[in-house]
Design an enzyme around this catalytic site. Structure first.
Site, PDB file in Angstrom:
ATOM      1  N   PHE A  72      29.630  40.647  25.418  1.00  0.00           N
ATOM      2  CA  PHE A  72      30.651  41.182  24.516  1.00  0.00           C
ATOM      3  C   PHE A  72      30.277  40.855  23.080  1.00  0.00           C
ATOM      4  O   PHE A  72      30.055  39.694  22.738  1.00  0.00           O
ATOM      5  CB  PHE A  72      32.037  40.597  24.834  1.00  0.00           C
ATOM      6  CG  PHE A  72      33.118  41.185  23.974  1.00  0.00           C
ATOM      7  CD1 PHE A  72      33.656  42.431  24.278  1.00  0.00           C
ATOM      8  CD2 PHE A  72      33.587  40.520  22.841  1.00  0.00           C
ATOM      9  CE1 PHE A  72      34.642  43.000  23.477  1.00  0.00           C
ATOM     10  CE2 PHE A  72      34.560  41.080  22.035  1.00  0.00           C
ATOM     11  CZ  PHE A  72      35.090  42.319  22.357  1.00  0.00           C
ATOM     12  N   ASP A 131      24.936  35.424  19.237  1.00  0.00           N
ATOM     13  CA  ASP A 131      26.344  35.700  18.946  1.00  0.00           C
ATOM     14  C   ASP A 131      27.149  34.474  19.371  1.00  0.00           C
ATOM     15  O   ASP A 131      27.431  34.267  20.554  1.00  0.00           O
ATOM     16  CB  ASP A 131      26.795  36.958  19.702  1.00  0.00           C
ATOM     17  CG  ASP A 131      28.270  37.271  19.471  1.00  0.00           C
ATOM     18  OD1 ASP A 131      29.005  36.389  18.977  1.00  0.00           O
ATOM     19  OD2 ASP A 131      28.691  38.402  19.796  1.00  0.00           O
ATOM     20  N   LYS A 187      35.619  33.491  15.237  1.00  0.00           N
ATOM     21  CA  LYS A 187      36.798  32.875  15.867  1.00  0.00           C
ATOM     22  C   LYS A 187      37.231  31.492  15.334  1.00  0.00           C
ATOM     23  O   LYS A 187      38.157  31.400  14.545  1.00  0.00           O
ATOM     24  CB  LYS A 187      36.615  32.837  17.381  1.00  0.00           C
ATOM     25  CG  LYS A 187      36.679  34.242  18.004  1.00  0.00           C
ATOM     26  CD  LYS A 187      36.820  34.187  19.492  1.00  0.00           C
ATOM     27  CE  LYS A 187      37.171  35.522  20.101  1.00  0.00           C
ATOM     28  NZ  LYS A 187      36.070  36.469  20.249  1.00  0.00           N
TER      29      LYS A 187
HETATM   30  C1  LIG Z   1      35.576  37.774  19.999  1.00  0.00           C
HETATM   31  C2  LIG Z   1      34.141  38.055  20.023  1.00  0.00           C
HETATM   32  C3  LIG Z   1      33.591  39.074  19.223  1.00  0.00           C
HETATM   33  C4  LIG Z   1      34.431  39.988  18.376  1.00  0.00           C
HETATM   34  O1  LIG Z   1      35.158  39.301  17.404  1.00  0.00           O
HETATM   35  P1  LIG Z   1      36.413  40.032  16.699  1.00  0.00           P
HETATM   36  O2  LIG Z   1      36.832  39.043  15.645  1.00  0.00           O
HETATM   37  O3  LIG Z   1      37.431  40.256  17.762  1.00  0.00           O
HETATM   38  O4  LIG Z   1      35.914  41.284  16.131  1.00  0.00           O
HETATM   39  C5  LIG Z   1      32.204  39.249  19.262  1.00  0.00           C
HETATM   40  N1  LIG Z   1      31.426  38.485  20.033  1.00  0.00           N
HETATM   41  C6  LIG Z   1      31.926  37.491  20.794  1.00  0.00           C
HETATM   42  C7  LIG Z   1      30.988  36.651  21.606  1.00  0.00           C
HETATM   43  C8  LIG Z   1      33.298  37.255  20.837  1.00  0.00           C
HETATM   44  O5  LIG Z   1      33.801  36.310  21.624  1.00  0.00           O
END
Ligand SMILES: *Cc1c(COP(=O)(O)O)cnc(C)c1O
Length: 403
Positions: free
Chosen positions: A142, A227, A256
């Protein structure tokens, strides 16, 4: 009576449903306020927050350091745009570089997906100049909901209906080093990976996987993009999850937990990746906003000052150990690191576990049909953890009955 049947929450839920697009459904609890690791709903029910707004509320709720930093900054200078610079963003960028301990440059965004958009544009620029039109990412990974990040997102149910996408992405099974090695070649611009998959169910890779990813990127010249939007800022007991394997990426994305609840993200380019963008190549009106930057500085200072990395390791071991010690027919086990765990079930009852936990006064997240996510504030205490693990058997009973 369960909280969701109380009047104020129910009325608000009806208005939510009438006013908002249906993309979130109607969330089961209407929250009114929080303090430390506790939150209260609009009907006055108290919950222990075991999910922290999806690994965001690092310092819990209404932490004095965050309140003070944000209040002072909003009363001083709330916004500059990128036409002008300001001290909080400079301090934050310097601070992040200090934590990485390697030469790098920072771009600040407002969210995770925007941090990944910046990383993708960096990789496209790199690929364009070196004849590399391909990308590699992981199945079930994700990376966000905007179109660039979505095209790298391996979860088909959220991706496919919005494609086809303008970039060529090969998806490989997460954790399979051989599959990664055969997918990455010298026409690959970048490999996008989560050091532990979050939305897929808090899935850490096998030992050595990130090292293998680093090696194949070094051998082919592809950029390794980590990421760490969910995994960084103390969540696993280290500043960054890549530190568990001592592997440095070329590009690192954060969001986050960084702002402790204020919206901020970062894309950090290490070494040459930090200087790929030229003037005019990218930008954001709100990115690096003084209030969000002040919040992030307060989060990083507090983690440092209060020894929260060590605390996360200790209290995280209590939490995972406490769960692992429970014998229950619905409980298969626990996975994850630090304060980022999945309770793995023997049946697809995660939604029922979430509902039973809520009735018992705990907020958790049904992440997958058979996995419940825990990502509590980093300031969670041993007493909080003990309260949750003591309540868990009855919660699992409640989730087994409730059909
Ligand atoms: C939450 C998340 C995203 C997206 O972040 P948003 O602030 O919701 O756009 C991307 N990559 C990872 C691994 C995430 O947990």
């Amino acid at each position: 009576m369960s909280p969701q049947h109380d009047p104020a929450g129910q009325a608000l839920a009806r208005r939510f449903e009438a006013a908002f697009m249906p993309n979130y459904g109607v969330p089961p609890v209407a929250l009114a306020r929080g303090e430390g690791t506790r939150v209260w709903d609009v009907d006055g029910h108290e919950y222990l927050d075991m999910i922290g707004g999806i690994a965001v509320s690092s310092l819990g709720h209404a932490h004095p350091a965050l309140v003070e930093a944000v209040s002072r900054q909003v009363a001083t200078l709330a916004h500059t745009s990128n036409l002008f610079l300001h001290e909080p963003e400079v301090l934050l960028a310097e601070r992040l570089l200090g934590l990485l301990g390697a030469p790098a440059r920072v771009f600040l965004s407002n969210s995770g997906t925007e941090a990944n958009e910046a990383a993708l544009k960096l990789a496209l620029k790199y690929g364009g100049s070196t004849g590399r039109p391909r990308f590699v990412a992981a199945e079930n990974g994700f990376h966000g909901r905007t179109l660039g990040a979505l095209s790298l997102t391996g979860k088909r149910s959220i991706r496919d209906q919005f494609g086809p996408f303008p970039i060529d992405v090969t998806f490989v099974p997460y954790g399979d080093a051989d599959a990664l090695k055969s997918a990455v070649d010298d026409r690959c611009a970048a490999v996008f990976l989560e050091p532990t998959q979050g939305e897929a169910g808090v899935v850490p890779p096998p030992e050595g996987y990130l090292r293998a990813a680093r090696d194949v990127c070094d051998a082919t010249g592809a950029l390794l993009v980590a990421d760490e939007i969910q995994s960084a800022i103390g969540r696993t007991g280290h500043w960054f999850a890549h530190q568990h394997e001592g592997v440095l990426p070329d590009v690192l994305t954060l969001a986050k937990g960084l702002g402790g609840g204020l919206p901020i993200g970062a894309c950090i380019g290490l070494g040459e990746a930090g200087t790929l963008f030229a003037k005019g190549d990218h930008g954001s009106t709100f990115g690096g906003n003084p209030v969000a930057a002040a919040a992030a500085l307060a989060v990083l200072d507090t983690i440092d000052r209060d020894g929260l990395l060590e605390h996360v390791r200790a209290v995280g071991a209590e939490l995972s150990g406490g769960i692992a010690a429970i014998e229950h027919p619905l409980l298969a086990g626990v996975r994850g690191r630090g304060l980022w765990l999945a309770i793995v079930l023997t049946a697809d009852r995660a939604a029922a576990v979430q509902a039973a936990a809520q009735r018992a006064g705990f907020l958790v997240n049904a992440l997958q049909p058979d996995a419940v996510r825990l990502a509590p504030p980093l300031v969670i205490t041993s007493a909080d953890v003990a309260a949750f693990t003591a309540a868990l058997p009855a919660i699992l009973d409640g989730a087994s009955d409730d059909r």
